[in-house]
Write an enzyme that holds these catalytic residues in place. Structure first.
Site, PDB file in Angstrom:
ATOM      1  N   CYS A 122       0.560  -0.831  -0.364  1.00 42.35           N
ATOM      2  CA  CYS A 122       0.021  -0.060  -0.234  1.00 42.35           C
ATOM      3  C   CYS A 122       0.584   1.164   0.157  1.00 42.35           C
ATOM      4  CB  CYS A 122      -0.865  -0.095   1.429  1.00 42.35           C
ATOM      5  SG  CYS A 122      -2.025   1.411   1.876  1.00 42.35           S
ATOM      6  N   GLU A 152       3.679  -5.747   8.830  1.00 45.89           N
ATOM      7  CA  GLU A 152       4.146  -4.410   8.445  1.00 45.89           C
ATOM      8  C   GLU A 152       5.375  -4.264   8.824  1.00 45.89           C
ATOM      9  OE1 GLU A 152       0.633  -1.556   8.339  1.00 45.89           O
ATOM     10  OE2 GLU A 152       2.563  -0.032   8.883  1.00 45.89           O
ATOM     11  N   CYS A 220      -3.591   4.759   8.989  1.00 47.06           N
ATOM     12  CA  CYS A 220      -3.989   5.781   7.819  1.00 47.06           C
ATOM     13  C   CYS A 220      -5.473   6.041   8.262  1.00 47.06           C
ATOM     14  CB  CYS A 220      -3.840   4.291   6.297  1.00 47.06           C
ATOM     15  SG  CYS A 220      -5.429   3.275   6.961  1.00 47.06           S
ATOM     16  N   ASN A 250      -6.615  -4.226  11.583  1.00 55.14           N
ATOM     17  CA  ASN A 250      -7.708  -3.119  12.099  1.00 55.14           C
ATOM     18  C   ASN A 250      -9.021  -3.263  12.342  1.00 55.14           C
ATOM     19  OD1 ASN A 250      -9.639  -2.869   9.158  1.00 55.14           O
ATOM     20  ND2 ASN A 250      -8.046  -3.400   8.599  1.00 55.14           N
TER      21      ASN A 250
HETATM   22  S1  SF4 Z   1      -5.663  -0.216   5.628  1.00 54.24           S
HETATM   23 FE1  SF4 Z   1      -4.889   2.039   4.881  1.00 54.24          FE
HETATM   24  S2  SF4 Z   1      -2.661   1.283   5.343  1.00 54.24           S
HETATM   25 FE2  SF4 Z   1      -3.368  -0.656   5.011  1.00 54.24          FE
HETATM   26  S3  SF4 Z   1      -3.725  -1.076   3.132  1.00 54.24           S
HETATM   27 FE3  SF4 Z   1      -5.521  -0.091   3.737  1.00 54.24          FE
HETATM   28  S4  SF4 Z   1      -5.212   2.022   2.872  1.00 54.24           S
HETATM   29 FE4  SF4 Z   1      -3.486   0.840   3.496  1.00 54.24          FE
END
Ligand code: SF4
Length: 337
Positions: A122, A152, A220, A250
């Site tokens: 990303c 990451e 992000c 997330n």
């Molecule tokens: S969560 Fe945020 S950093 Fe991760 S892929 Fe999606 S936009 Fe990119």
């Protein structure tokens, strides 16, 4: 009367009215907006699909392209082969690097094996890599807030292993040591809880008052927006269902945010079938959201299952509109007409 819109979900009406717990008399779902795919995930998944279209199967993918079981299983059926390490890929083959990013050593190994790399990292992760490189060049101590072992974090730390220290949450601050108080900066993983990260930064700054902030937000936009939407709806919910996989940072954070923001309970599910009917006992209002790696079809499955249990009113809770789109990696971009 609430205004009603068609959400396209069989058996489910929907409205845009809001109401507190005490006002809600009938079973309803609050549906967080934004939810689901972010621009980075959309790009990464499309990258693998296009690589398969262009080159045919198999296409090798280092690690899960995004952290979602359904996405990975679907791409595997289409001919993607997921591997843990680059040295499992046959020499000269095509390999896609996942959205989470990789350390420079992984690029080196791929070059040594003559692999054709398509990098689906990303761009917002790449931004953090570039920050790490830049501050390492200036000989800073870089305090990288993130979860130990997350792909990451391994990739970002790999950009400057001699300068990066991992800080895995507020309790890890006690162990941090630096060389020069005038050259210390914090960076972070992109998918953390905003509140917990700010607490970690507060404790770091207590210890190192001259700590510098990153040049721009590392957590992000998609992570932040999904957390804001959950915070808006959770106080009205007895239960929040987050669609997402256990290894999705997330998505797991959304469960924590829902509980901290006032929902009585919150659960993570990969699929509608994972919903335990016992969770619904005595529940009037259910919040539904999904992590940034979750396709909308899985959310629709959850809404259909909830409608079967009588939660047939769906009310969107919208806190932001997202329009960001990233260009595909150069190697897979269609030629300009
Ligand atoms: S969560 Fe945020 S950093 Fe991760 S892929 Fe999606 S936009 Fe990119």
């Amino acid at each position: 009367m609430p205004s009603t819109i068609n959400m396209g979900i069989p058996g489910a009406a929907s409205s845009v009215v809001s109401g507190g717990r005490s006002e809600s008399l009938s079973k309803r779902v609050l549906l967080a907006e934004p939810r689901g795919y972010c621009a980075g995930v959309d790009r990464a998944v499309e990258t693998v699909e296009r690589a398969l279209e262009k080159h045919g199967a198999p296409v090798y993918v280092r690690h899960e392209i995004v952290h979602n079981r359904h996405v990975v299983e679907t791409l595997a059926k289409a001919g993607a082969i997921f591997v843990d390490e680059t040295d499992e890929v046959p020499e000269g083959a095509i390999v896609v690097f996942s959205a989470h990013g990789v350390a420079p050593t992984v690029h080196q190994t791929a070059a040594e094996r003559d692999l054709k790399v398509i990098d689906a990292t990303c761009p917002l992760v790449t931004k953090v890599h570039n920050e790490a490189k830049r501050f390492a060049r200036d000989d800073y101590d870089i305090l990288l807030i993130g979860h130990e072992g997350h792909e990451e974090v391994i990739g970002t730390a790999g950009e400057a292993p001699d300068h990066v220290q991992l800080v895995d949450g507020p309790d890890a601050v006690d162990n941090v040591r630096i060389r020069d108080e005038n050259k210390v900066i914090w960076l972070s993983q992109t998918t953390l809880s905003v509140d917990e990260t700010m607490e970690t930064v507060r404790r770091l700054r207590e210890k190192f008052p001259t700590l510098q902030d990153p040049p721009s937000d590392d957590i992000c936009y998609a992570t932040q927006n999904r957390q804001v939407a959950v915070k808006a709806m959770a106080p009205e919910c007895e239960l929040v269902i987050v669609v997402g996989s256990r290894n999705s940072s997330n998505s797991v954070r959304l469960v924590e945010v829902a509980l901290n923001a006032g929902s009585d309970a919150a659960h993570l599910v990969d699929y509608a079938e994972d919903i335990d009917p016992a969770w619904l006992d005595g529940v009037t209002t259910i919040g539904v959201t999904s992590g940034a790696s979750v396709p909308e079809i899985l959310v629709r499955g959850v809404l259909e299952r909830l409608a079967d249990y009588g939660y047939d009113t769906v009310q969107p809770v919208t806190t932001a509109n997202e329009t960001l789109v990233f260009a595909l990696p150069r190697e897979i971009r269609p030629p300009r007409s």
